[in-house]
Scaffold this active site. Structure first.
Site, PDB file in Angstrom:
ATOM      1  N   ARG B 257     -35.839  36.534  92.797  1.00 26.20           N
ATOM      2  CA  ARG B 257     -37.016  37.045  92.089  1.00 26.20           C
ATOM      3  C   ARG B 257     -37.920  37.707  93.130  1.00 26.20           C
ATOM      4  NH1 ARG B 257     -40.683  32.639  90.595  1.00 26.20           N
ATOM      5  NH2 ARG B 257     -42.023  33.619  92.153  1.00 26.20           N
ATOM      6  N   HIS B 261     -43.899  35.026  89.859  1.00 21.47           N
ATOM      7  CA  HIS B 261     -43.286  34.574  88.602  1.00 21.47           C
ATOM      8  C   HIS B 261     -43.804  35.403  87.427  1.00 21.47           C
ATOM      9  CE1 HIS B 261     -41.789  32.171  85.349  1.00 21.47           C
ATOM     10  NE2 HIS B 261     -43.012  31.953  84.918  1.00 21.47           N
ATOM     11  N   TYR B 270     -45.929  29.381  97.800  1.00 18.58           N
ATOM     12  CA  TYR B 270     -44.765  28.491  97.911  1.00 18.58           C
ATOM     13  C   TYR B 270     -43.523  29.126  98.531  1.00 18.58           C
ATOM     14  CZ  TYR B 270     -44.051  30.763  93.346  1.00 18.58           C
ATOM     15  OH  TYR B 270     -43.921  31.681  92.336  1.00 18.58           O
TER      16      TYR B 270
HETATM   17  C1  TPP Z   1     -39.820  24.413  77.764  1.00 21.17           C
HETATM   18  C2  TPP Z   1     -40.678  25.135  78.745  1.00 21.17           C
HETATM   19  N1  TPP Z   1     -41.216  24.477  79.776  1.00 21.17           N
HETATM   20  C3  TPP Z   1     -42.015  25.099  80.660  1.00 21.17           C
HETATM   21  C4  TPP Z   1     -42.293  26.429  80.515  1.00 21.17           C
HETATM   22  C5  TPP Z   1     -43.214  27.130  81.517  1.00 21.17           C
HETATM   23  N2  TPP Z   1     -42.403  28.036  82.326  1.00 21.17           N
HETATM   24  C6  TPP Z   1     -42.323  29.341  82.050  1.00 21.17           C
HETATM   25  S1  TPP Z   1     -41.226  30.132  83.012  1.00 21.17           S
HETATM   26  C7  TPP Z   1     -40.853  28.726  83.855  1.00 21.17           C
HETATM   27  C8  TPP Z   1     -39.828  28.765  84.948  1.00 21.17           C
HETATM   28  C9  TPP Z   1     -38.512  29.295  84.484  1.00 21.17           C
HETATM   29  O1  TPP Z   1     -37.637  29.448  85.548  1.00 21.17           O
HETATM   30  P1  TPP Z   1     -36.193  30.065  85.337  1.00 21.17           P
HETATM   31  O2  TPP Z   1     -35.539  29.429  84.164  1.00 21.17           O
HETATM   32  O3  TPP Z   1     -35.473  29.942  86.634  1.00 21.17           O
HETATM   33  O4  TPP Z   1     -36.441  31.584  84.980  1.00 21.17           O
HETATM   34  P2  TPP Z   1     -37.166  32.685  85.846  1.00 21.17           P
HETATM   35  O5  TPP Z   1     -38.591  32.691  85.445  1.00 21.17           O
HETATM   36  O6  TPP Z   1     -36.963  32.337  87.283  1.00 21.17           O
HETATM   37  O7  TPP Z   1     -36.521  33.978  85.514  1.00 21.17           O
HETATM   38  C10 TPP Z   1     -41.598  27.662  83.381  1.00 21.17           C
HETATM   39  C11 TPP Z   1     -41.546  26.289  83.924  1.00 21.17           C
HETATM   40  C12 TPP Z   1     -41.727  27.090  79.422  1.00 21.17           C
HETATM   41  N3  TPP Z   1     -41.937  28.380  79.181  1.00 21.17           N
HETATM   42  N4  TPP Z   1     -40.931  26.435  78.564  1.00 21.17           N
END
Ligand code: TPP
Ligand code: TPP
Ligand code: MG
Ligand code: MG
Lengths: 330, 360, 360, 330
Positions: B257, B261, B270
């Site tokens: 990434r 975020h 981080y």
């Molecule tokens: C069930 C749930 N828990 C927490 C969140 C908050 N949240 C949004 S994105 C994220 C991280 C997701 O990481 P990843 O699956 O690796 O996808 P990326 O954003 O890296 O593409 C979190 C914890 C959420 N959207 N849904």
């Protein structure tokens, strides 16, 4: 408790302060959740904890809410006091089975042999221009579950005192933090480790004409409405329920006995909201005191709109004023 | 008496960090039209992404998750899928959406806080909207694939999920069903090394995400998600397999990434600048551009034209987006049920009277 | 460029269906006291089981899940665990409960619809009560193990779950955490081939349950759950590993549910008499009895005495159980919170007045 | 609809009959859940479907409630009409995230492009001497969620007609079947494919003195109480709410306008139960009609006890009679 340092803090800083205090004074307190350690939480509520108490007690979990809820149960049976964060209330749902079927029941199921001193924290409510699922206020779901406490602070002082109380409470507490007012105001909070009671509503303003009952971020608009109304000569008693469940009906009923009128304000949708329980309780127990029906000013019975229209969903000052004018007219 | 049951996952890569082939390329590399189209889409995606971030910074858009580093994967997905396949995205699939025919304007509407962003998807009306609760879309994907299996159709589903998402029950339960029911679905787990601030290493003790396939009895593949050829080949194969009734596949597409975020995040809290720099060294767009150059398929003039084109396309979309008025507040109740229940009628009337005829 | 990542799970077995060694036995087979104690516990468990079913049929107990076919696994668990370890059971772990020191009377109370069945566990006060919602206990197990890790204790957790339970997110998320955090926990997935009427083959496309460990980066072992030596060896090893800070293990213990799912079920609706007969041919108690006979450790007189002893123990427990009056109805509010909240006071008073002083 | 065969059936048989009818007449209807195909469901609600419609349309799922809830969403977006069974309501919780965050919102989120014609069935309520978690009645959790319908039949005829309506409804329906009365009585049901309306309460008995409002298995005790009271000269209007959400307040208010008194009876615990919403609505909208406060007869605010004490938890006929006497006295 000894006198503590005075600090001007926001609500979210008060949460952080309470976490620091209690981790410092009770080694059984541990904190877990997504992005809470290294990142200090997406709202910075847990910032500094990892540095101070280390990764053993401040745990970034994998992305799994069922696990966060359920792991806390296991930890609690070992005498730890987990404070688990759901990143947003909209993501607590996967944890519900563990919360309802285990955290809320472990004491009852084992007749006290094991119990669950857990705090499940979550930022909640709308109004911060966030994407879908980031604006939930479904406190009613938890209020209906026996064995859970539901607590919602609406000021830095109450956030500090109620969170301390929640952590020290030997039973599970759903602790919902109104994120719309996370940084809305600062307030002077004494960092003295003093907890507030978990079964008393807070009367924020006294008045004779009508009782305004509210909690969470809506406290802001309710107080503003009370201000406006005072210019029209209407004095409002404003109560922050704060301890949503078990509910302190006593304070509410005393107030209504005095005013004869009640308006309930909450952000959650109306149908089956906590306002329904409060209205039903007042209408049942204060039947003869009531000069007018108990009116609810709430969100609509629909999904919180995406942010361009979220203001149209949220109860506004003028909605509260209008409701008060309506009950006063009777 | 001991027996040993053996399993494996393969990993594949064709281009080195500079776009030089490390191996014979798959046949699809000979399809110049496809490769060029892919490159164009990657550049358009990156152009769009930068613009949305700028809009957000100036208050013209809400919180937005940058696609930086995911352009190759999304482009490959968009190309490998047939129109009749169904896409079940997560929230960082802008590159695929472009090729599925979701309007740029729609994407802007969505992140601009307007539900209509998921409404008028006329080129892919069966595709699912963005799913915000992590990994929940995986269950939908197996549901869509079940419908295809029930009806005996030769179609398939592609479902994206992040590395963080692979820790959540929804993903794990869904791949298990895909294996148990031999469903026509391809899961693409996009391992960008981070779930907000949580590194891949804290997400699971498994050495690869691909090996989660083994728990479900599925084939698992790991591919370099910045290698257009590797990811496209894996997708083509998996989709053919799915459409042919041979079952599901899990592909782990490894990338990084490159942005925060979302616009609400600050990744410097981080992760280190060195890590990020190293990741930029593997950028898949640059790699493909180099390969195109090396194969005389690209030059500076073409690049310039493409950049200009992409900008113009994005500017037009932004203009369209900004011209659209918000929905009337009544919209918040009007789409909840097919017909407004009597219980909601009074509330709708209140909205109308409060907002003079429902205007916002 | 392709790479291959390889994984495996082992399966182990020592005794054939008749109790004849197929291989050199592990050292623990030389511990005659342990083996004999195990056999006694298996017989006691089976005796108890038959009695509870009879009680249920005559209205003296509620719906009850027979342990038939699980006695060897539970016994091995009960023996391998140290007193200071923590057991996180599911609902078919009677054999292990016996050895953990949960009273037979308590087990009867539990299935007889009395919460006190989970209360007075004086020999294992930290063990978790039975968890009815499938697989949810797996999250508790990793929580307990986390507490041990946080405190740096040399203890471990054993958590049981059925083959059906391994499809549920709770199990999958939990083994993942166990792998990510190197937790001192041993998961025993008891594959009895059925989840009520759903056969193991419909539960997952994976060839083994043990391989689900691979998705979490854990070692996975498959053992014959009717082979006391195989299962005990696997447990001893895994527990030692866990207590020594080397992390978690998933053990798939293969057996067959010889009874109905519960007393409310009728298994003839969904499985054949031949299947059941074949499974009885692999019964682990008979196998161990044969082995004991073959090694001159057992004879008909001892068997007769054991049967009589077991019956007497069970009868006594039943007598104790039947002698216990129901709790007063006020108990239903008295254990909900540490102290009764004022909000519940009125309701408690109503219960008291309705049931004359709270008596039922 | 053509005239259909008349059958004397129990409530659970009526469920089965409706499923047969609709699968026969609409090939998009599919059924899924744990043990519903080969075994015909642990309560036999789906018996015979697999034999008639085959495994493609009658699907035994792995043991995973999140998946059952979420897979149905995916199927529905493809135009199927899934009828998903949760084996007991106590096991629906793991499905809540999918139900709340997706099934209930897909139409709204896509402005009608996709929608979720799903029926989530679950046997609910106590009184069958089952183990822990097999006696839940948490309908209030679903009633509070915008975008869901909550429907609870309490007779074979209503089970047949309401289930047909639920399956045909283009939006998600939580369909809760009171298992305590699954086989309590038989009723003659015409198998003619005729659905009942989904937004109307059912008035089971007319009366002038008090309105008794109830649903689910409690309808039994409420009717018995009405009988008893009629011998004392008190005539009760008995309303089976049946369509819990969205709520038909009209029928309830009309009745209270006539009787001036209301008693609400439900098995779920009181705090934040659906009774609270009904009481609040009546107290608000029928303020001037009410001769006495709206009283609720409910379960206690605690976990349903294991079976030796479950009767002490459940509202009994005498509790209802007592409540009516109380409101009549005013
Ligand atoms: C069930 C749930 N828990 C927490 C969140 C908050 N949240 C949004 S994105 C994220 C991280 C997701 O990481 P990843 O699956 O690796 O996808 P990326 O954003 O890296 O593409 C979190 C914890 C959420 N959207 N849904
Ligand atoms: C979450 C949940 N869903 C459904 C049930 C109902 N149920 C009880 S036992 C069972 C089957 C469990 O099978 P398995 O995990 O293989 O364990 P076994 O009973 O075979 O020992 C089901 C579906 C439940 N108790 N919990
Ligand atoms: Mg990621
Ligand atoms: Mg099983």
């Amino acid at each position: 408790m000894s006198k503590g340092e005075l600090r001007d803090v926001t609500l979210v800083e008060a949460v952080n302060m309470a976490l620091h205090w209690e981790m410092q004074h009770d080694e059984n307190v541990v904190v877990l959740g997504e992005d809470i350690a290294t990142n200090g939480g997406v709202f910075r509520a847990t910032v500094g904890l990892k540095e101070k108490f280390g990764f053993k007690r401040v745990m970034d979990t994998p992305l799994a809410e069922t696990l966060i809820a359920g792991t806390s149960v296991g930890m609690a049976t070992q005498g730890l006091k987990p404070v688990a964060e759901f990143q947003f209330m909209g993501f607590i749902y996967a944890g519900i089975e563990q919360i309802v079927s285990h955290a809320a029941r472990m004491r009852n199921r084992t007749r006290g042999r094991l119990h669950c001193p857990i705090v499940y924290r979550a930022p909640f409510g709308g109004g911060i221009h966030a994407p879908e699922h980031h604006s939930e206020s479904t406190e009613a779901l938890f209020a209906h579950i026996p064995g859970l406490r539901v607590v919602i602070p609406s000021s830095p002082q109450r956030a500090y005192g109620l969170l301390l109380a929640a952590i020290r409470n030997p039973d599970p507490v759903i602790f919902l933090e109104p994120k719309r007012i996370y940084r809305a105001v600062t307030q002077s909070v004494e960092n003295n480790g003093e907890a507030l009671p978990l079964d008393t509503c807070f009367t924020l303003r006294e008045g004779d004409d009508v009782t305004l009952i509210t909690w969470g971020a809506s406290v802001t608009e309710t107080l503003q409405a009370a201000d406006k109304l005072s210019h029209q000569g209407v004095t409002c008693e404003v109560i922050d329920v704060a301890t949503i469940s078990p509910l302190d009906r006593e304070t509410l009923l005393c107030s209504v006995a005095k005013t004869g009128r009640a308006v309930i304000v909450h952000e959650a949708c109306r149908n089956g909201g906590v306002g329904a329980e409060i209205a039903a309780s007042i209408a049942e127990s204060a039947f003869l005191d009531l000069q007018a029906p108990v009116v609810r000013v709430t969100g609509y019975d629909t999904v919180m709109p995406y942010y361009r229209n979220e203001a149209a969903y949220l109860p506004q000052v003028e909605d509260i004023v209008e409701a008060v004018e309506q009950v006063i007219a009777l | 008496m001991r027996e040993r049951h053996e399993f494996h996952v393969d990993s594949a890569r064709y281009l080195d960090d500079h776009g030089k082939p490390m191996d014979d390329l798959p046949a699809l590399a000979g399809d110049t039209g496809r490769v060029l189209a892919a490159y164009r889409n990657m550049v358009l995606t990156r152009t769009f992404d930068a613009k949305v971030i700028a809009l957000q910074r100036t208050g013209k858009c809400g919180t937005y998750p940058s696609v930086l580093g995911h352009e190759v994967i999304g482009t490959a997905i968009g190309q490998s899928m047939a129109k009749t396949d169904v896409f079940v995205p997560y929230y960082r699939d802008q590159a695929a959406h472009m090729l599925r025919g979701v309007g740029l304007r729609e994407m802007l509407l969505y992140w601009g806080g307007d539900e209509r962003g998921s409404a008028n998807w006329k080129n892919c009306p069966e595709d699912l909207p963005i799913s915000v609760p992590i990994a929940t879309q995986c269950c939908h994907a197996v549901g869509v694939a079940s419908a295809m299996r029930i009806r005996g159709e030769e179609r398939a589903v592609v479902c994206c999920v992040g590395d963080g998402g692979t820790s959540k029950g929804d993903f794990l339960e869904s791949i298990n069903l895909a294996g148990a029911w031999h469903l026509p679905v391809v899961f693409v787990a996009i391992n960008n090394h981070w779930a907000i601030s949580t590194p891949r290493s804290l997400q699971t003790g498994a050495e690869t995400i691909a090996q989660k396939a083994i728990s479900a009895g599925l084939p698992g593949h790991m591919v370099d998600g910045n290698d257009y050829f590797a990811i496209s080949e894996a997708l083509d194969t998996a989709l053919e397999r799915a459409r042919g009734g041979k079952g599901a596949t899990l592909i782990e597409a490894v990338t990084y990434r490159l942005g925060d975020h979302t616009t609400a995040d600050d990744a410097t809290r981080y992760r280190t600048a060195e890590d990020l720099k190293r990741a930029w060294g593997k950028d898949g767009i640059k790699r493909l551009q180099n390969w195109l150059h090396d194969n005389d398929l690209w030059d500076a003039a073409k690049e310039k034209a493409l950049q200009a084109d992409s900008k113009a396309t994005v500017e037009q979309a932004v203009e369209d987006y900004l011209a659209i008025e918000a929905e009337p507040p009544t919209a918040m109740v009007d789409y909840l049920f097919e017909t407004l229940p009597p219980a909601l009628q009074t509330q709708r009337e209140r909205i109308v009277s409060k907002y003079r005829g429902g205007e916002s």
